[in-house]
Design an enzyme around this catalytic site. Structure first.
Site, PDB file in Angstrom:
ATOM      1  N   SER A  78       0.849  -1.193   0.000  1.00 29.61           N
ATOM      2  CA  SER A  78       0.000   0.000   0.000  1.00 29.61           C
ATOM      3  C   SER A  78       0.882   1.239   0.000  1.00 29.61           C
ATOM      4  CB  SER A  78      -0.916   0.018   1.230  1.00 29.61           C
ATOM      5  OG  SER A  78      -0.147   0.158   2.413  1.00 29.61           O
ATOM      6  N   LYS A  79       0.238   2.403  -0.051  1.00 28.84           N
ATOM      7  CA  LYS A  79       0.979   3.668  -0.129  1.00 28.84           C
ATOM      8  C   LYS A  79       1.871   3.905   1.092  1.00 28.84           C
ATOM      9  CE  LYS A  79      -1.530   6.702  -3.277  1.00 28.84           C
ATOM     10  NZ  LYS A  79      -0.305   7.021  -4.022  1.00 28.84           N
ATOM     11  N   ARG A  80       1.521   3.310   2.221  1.00 31.88           N
ATOM     12  CA  ARG A  80       2.343   3.543   3.410  1.00 31.88           C
ATOM     13  C   ARG A  80       3.731   2.925   3.276  1.00 31.88           C
ATOM     14  NH1 ARG A  80       2.290  -0.838   7.128  1.00 31.88           N
ATOM     15  NH2 ARG A  80       0.890  -2.523   6.498  1.00 31.88           N
TER      16      ARG A  80
ATOM     17  N   GLY B 184       5.573   3.407   0.645  1.00 35.49           N
ATOM     18  CA  GLY B 184       6.310   4.220  -0.323  1.00 35.49           C
ATOM     19  C   GLY B 184       5.537   4.349  -1.616  1.00 35.49           C
TER      20      GLY B 184
END
Length: 485
Positions: free
Chosen positions: A253-255, A257
């Site tokens: 996921s975006k967390r 990177g």
């Protein structure tokens, strides 16, 4: 391996994700290696979620990566249209055939009825499976209810026993028990096709020989095989690449990177670095090496090299690889990438600054991991020094003999003709020897004075780029600052 035809079929509901980019790359490598065709198909049948800007962004991302295709919405071809939203009549034709052959039926169950079914399954802690309430409604009754305007979806009449065997080119034989399949939906109440139905019709009509896609689609494959058989069509060969997981083996996921191609581009990664990294994300040639050219990948790529185990996303490795490619990149190319930001910062106001900018790029390329980092690392070449590293100040400006050493540094610059970095170094080392000092006792104060930092590329190369007058001015300013401490 004759007549190889593969496809990359993104849904334009978001950006080109790293997983989709890897799928596109694997298909591209397979097609190009075997002189086949790569088809780009935009799966935009979900009108509510599909966006034209997403479709443009996906195509833009593929082009940035250097992945081309032989047929598609923009390239044309003999098997179009290549957008699902333009193929509705084709789906309707085969949907009608399945209904006529009693291999599909209209389902009139309401959302409330289905929700109650799902809640009952949850309460009993069992997997939900559609109960088949409309499966035995006669054709006449169903058609009459449709004519009267009653809303209905169309479901596939799935077998209730036996197994479906998926012969996967990566995973081998995978069996699915038909008793676990329900009568899945082929068309929504508005007539729009569902994914599993549309993809089978499209892959057959576009003569796709190999379906190379992510492991998450493996569970859809038995449903699709049942549809192929119901329509009397031969199967393509299936190959499901491993999932891409985060470093902690959770869903990416975006967390963790950047995860989209556009983000990587905007963050200063080079396409050749991302291609190299993606190729190794779940594929191996069994050779102990990290860096591959596109031509080498084409020569060595095979589906046999794709791992069944999940690939682990590693931003540090990607950044390291990008630094390798950045160090080798042509400075004119990198300058073009930075031109807009550099001009906005006032670094390119005249031709002399442009020459200086290229010299800075040459010096900093081997020291950074991304393109924008060059402007961050090299700001002191263009901006006046307004502050100095705090620890450096205490060590090099705040000691008893600091001012004397700084005066010697200034004198050194004033007496030098700045002929070359090598000559500057010789002059400094000779001055240190004359003063019975170590060379470092002059090098570190000069570095701090002209850059505000304690770490830079080679000091003498930095001095040559700044030039004599700028070095004198900055050291003079640093002496005034040191006197104020």
């Amino acid at each position: 391996m004759d007549n190889i035809r593969v496809r990359f079929a993104p849904s334009p509901t978001g950006t080109l994700h790293i997983g989709g980019a890897r799928t596109a790359l694997f298909n591209w490598l397979f097609a190009r290696k075997y002189n086949g065709k790569l088809v780009l198909r935009v799966e935009d049948s979900d009108i509510r979620r599909s966006r034209e800007d997403s479709a443009r962004g996906i195509i833009e991302g593929l082009r940035w990566l250097g992945l081309d295709w032989d047929e598609g919405p923009d390239a044309g071809g003999d098997f179009g249209p290549y957008r699902q939203s333009e193929r509705i009549d084709i789906y309707s034709q085969y949907l009608k055939l399945l209904l006529e052959q009693d291999q599909a039926y209209y389902c009139f169950c309401t959302a409330e009825q289905l929700a109650a079914e799902k809640e009952a399954a949850r309460q009993s802690k069992s997997d939900y499976k559609y109960g088949g309430h409309c499966r035995h409604i006669s054709k006449n009754e169903a058609e009459e209810r449709i004519r009267s305007g009653e809303a209905a979806v169309v479901r596939f009449k799935a077998p209730t026993d036996g197994v479906v065997v998926v012969n996967d080119l990566i995973r081998g034989e995978v069996e699915f028990d038909n008793r676990l399949l329900d009568d899945f939906i082929l068309a929504k109440s508005d007539g729009g096709p569902t994914y599993n139905f549309a993809v089978v019709v499209d892959d057959h009509c576009m003569a796709i020989s190999h379906v190379i896609r992510a492991e998450e689609h493996l569970s859809n494959t038995p449903k699709q095989i049942l549809l192929y058989k119901a329509l009397g069509w031969g199967l393509p060969q299936f190959a499901h690449a491993s999932m891409i997981l985060a470093p902690d083996r959770s869903k990416l996921s975006k967390r963790h990177g950047a995860t989209s191609v556009q983000e990587f581009r905007d963050d200063g990664y080079l396409p050749e670095a991302l291609i190299n990294y993606l190729a190794l994300l779940g594929w191996s040639s069994k050779e102990d090496r990290d860096f591959w050219t596109r031509e080498e990948l084409l020569e060595r790529f095979s589906l046999d090299g794709i791992s069944r185990s999940p690939a682990i996303y590693d931003m540090e490795k990607l950044s390291w690889m990008n630094g390798h490619y950045l160090a080798q990149a042509d400075s004119e190319r990198i300058a073009a990438l930075l031109h807009e930001d550099a001009q906005r910062k006032g670094y390119l106001s005249n031709s002399r600054q442009q020459d200086k900018f290229l010299a800075v790029l040459e010096l900093l390329k081997p020291r950074v991991k991304t393109v924008p980092a060059i402007l961050e690392e090299g700001a002191y070449f263009f901006d006046p020094i307004t502050k100095f590293d705090e620890k450096g100040c205490r060590k090099y400006f705040g000691q008893e003999d600091s001012l004397k050493i700084m005066e010697e540094c200034l004198s050194l610059c004033q007496g030098s003709d700045f002929e070359s970095a090598e000559k500057l170094e010789q002059e400094l080392r000779q001055r240190a020897e004359d003063l019975k000092l170590k060379a470092a006792q002059l090098i570190h104060p000069i570095r701090l004075a002209i850059s505000g930092r304690t770490a830079t590329p080679g000091l003498f190369e930095v001095m040559m780029i700044l030039g004599k007058s700028e070095c004198i001015q900055r050291i003079s300013s640093a002496i005034l600052y040191a006197k104020s401490l």
